[in-house]
Design a protein around this motif. Structure first.
Motif, mmCIF file in Angstrom:
data_model
loop_
_atom_site.group_PDB
_atom_site.id
_atom_site.type_symbol
_atom_site.label_atom_id
_atom_site.label_comp_id
_atom_site.label_asym_id
_atom_site.label_seq_id
_atom_site.Cartn_x
_atom_site.Cartn_y
_atom_site.Cartn_z
ATOM 1 N N ASP A 137 2.826 -20.585 -44.145
ATOM 2 C CA ASP A 137 1.713 -19.384 -42.423
ATOM 3 C C ASP A 137 2.111 -20.592 -41.574
ATOM 4 O O ASP A 137 2.731 -21.765 -41.203
ATOM 5 N N THR A 139 2.601 -19.067 -37.199
ATOM 6 C CA THR A 139 1.344 -18.473 -35.550
ATOM 7 C C THR A 139 2.460 -18.523 -34.654
ATOM 8 O O THR A 139 2.297 -19.438 -34.307
ATOM 9 N N ARG A 148 -0.939 -14.393 -36.724
ATOM 10 C CA ARG A 148 -0.901 -15.197 -37.689
ATOM 11 C C ARG A 148 0.130 -14.370 -38.759
ATOM 12 O O ARG A 148 -0.353 -13.264 -39.042
ATOM 13 N N ILE A 150 0.555 -14.696 -42.794
ATOM 14 C CA ILE A 150 -0.166 -15.160 -44.150
ATOM 15 C C ILE A 150 0.243 -14.470 -45.284
ATOM 16 O O ILE A 150 0.142 -13.775 -45.644
ATOM 17 N N TYR A 164 -2.521 -10.628 -39.250
ATOM 18 C CA TYR A 164 -3.061 -11.463 -38.313
ATOM 19 C C TYR A 164 -2.830 -11.023 -36.466
ATOM 20 O O TYR A 164 -2.835 -12.448 -36.379
ATOM 21 N N CYS A 166 -5.111 -11.871 -33.904
ATOM 22 C CA CYS A 166 -6.510 -12.702 -34.072
ATOM 23 C C CYS A 166 -7.396 -11.681 -33.068
ATOM 24 O O CYS A 166 -8.580 -11.352 -32.773
ATOM 25 N N LEU A 171 -5.802 -6.923 -39.342
ATOM 26 C CA LEU A 171 -4.933 -7.135 -40.166
ATOM 27 C C LEU A 171 -3.978 -6.246 -41.069
ATOM 28 O O LEU A 171 -4.273 -5.237 -40.879
ATOM 29 N N THR A 197 -8.364 -13.125 -49.708
ATOM 30 C CA THR A 197 -7.610 -13.720 -48.446
ATOM 31 C C THR A 197 -8.169 -12.511 -47.525
ATOM 32 O O THR A 197 -7.860 -13.222 -46.031
ATOM 33 N N THR A 201 -9.699 -13.963 -43.327
ATOM 34 C CA THR A 201 -9.123 -13.640 -42.094
ATOM 35 C C THR A 201 -10.226 -13.276 -40.969
ATOM 36 O O THR A 201 -10.669 -13.398 -40.132
#
Length: 225
Positions: A137, A139, A148, A150, A164, A166, A171, A197, A201
């Motif tokens: 992953d 960021t 992010r 992922i 994602y 945040c 997402l 998954t 998140t």
């Protein structure tokens, strides 16, 4: 076509069925902006950038890829800034780049009507790898907004990256929730792992590649049918 604002930091150019164009996402931070997926062709990308310019938004400094499929990636050669992909996605792009260089573009263009429409008029097919390749992953801090990347197992392809945002609890799923390409089946085990998954998140909104933004529970319901 118009650019739609989804949340404080997020805009997107909506998908189009005729040319199999996916949603192109855009996230604006205080320091940088980021795009999700590069688009089907340079013409697709140009329309996206024209909409950004019309709204007074800067072109993205970074473009991240959700997976390797052409409708999400074949405009990479024309993006502003740098491109980022996971290792598997980049490997598939390198394979396809060599295939086009060796055999020419005809086989690709003739696969689907949507591709023929996207590349009508003799538009050139150009495939390039990503500028930055990551494993695990990642960021990215855009300034007051973090994104992010992922990696996940998913039924559609084995190179899926979820994106994602945040602070906006949104997402970008790409096509990860779709059936396997190209045979159209959906492996229940992989669908379940993707669902886990997505839940992990804490996302409240999901943006799939070829559908309208919806609540996360709607995406999960469709995924687990």
């Amino acid at each position: 076509m118009e650019l739609k604002k989804l949340s404080e930091h997020i805009w997107y150019m909506p998908f189009e069925e005729e040319r199999d164009r996916p949603n192109l996402g855009y996230v604006k931070g205080e320091k940088m902006s980021l795009a999700i997926d590069a688009g089907h062709s340079e013409a697709h990308l140009k329309e996206f950038y024209d909409l950004l310019q019309k709204e007074g938004l800067p072109f993205p400094s970074i473009t991240v890829l959700t997976h390797w499929h052409w409708d999400h990636t074949f405009a990479m050669h024309a993006v502003n800034g740098i491109t980022i992909a996971n290792e598997k996605t980049n490997g598939y792009l390198l394979e396809y780049m060599k295939k086009i260089e060796t055999n020419g573009p005809d086989e690709f263009i003739n696969m689907y009507d949507s591709i023929q429409k996207e590349y009508e008029g003799g538009r050139e097919v150009i495939v390039v790898p990503a500028d930055i390749v990551f494993e695990g992953d990642m960021t990215i801090d855009l300034g007051g907004c973090s994104v992010r990347l992922i990696l996940t197992q998913a039924p559609h392809t084995d190179d899926s990256t979820l994106v994602y945002v945040c602070e906006d609890k949104t997402l970008f799923v790409g096509d990860a929730a779709c059936s396997q390409f190209p045979n159209g089946s959906k492996d229940k085990t992989l669908a379940g792992k993707l669902a886990d998954t997505i839940r992990s998140t804490g996302a409240e909104t999901c943006v799939e590649g070829h559908w309208h933004p919806v609540g996360t529970e709607d995406t999960l319901a469709d995924l687990l049918i």
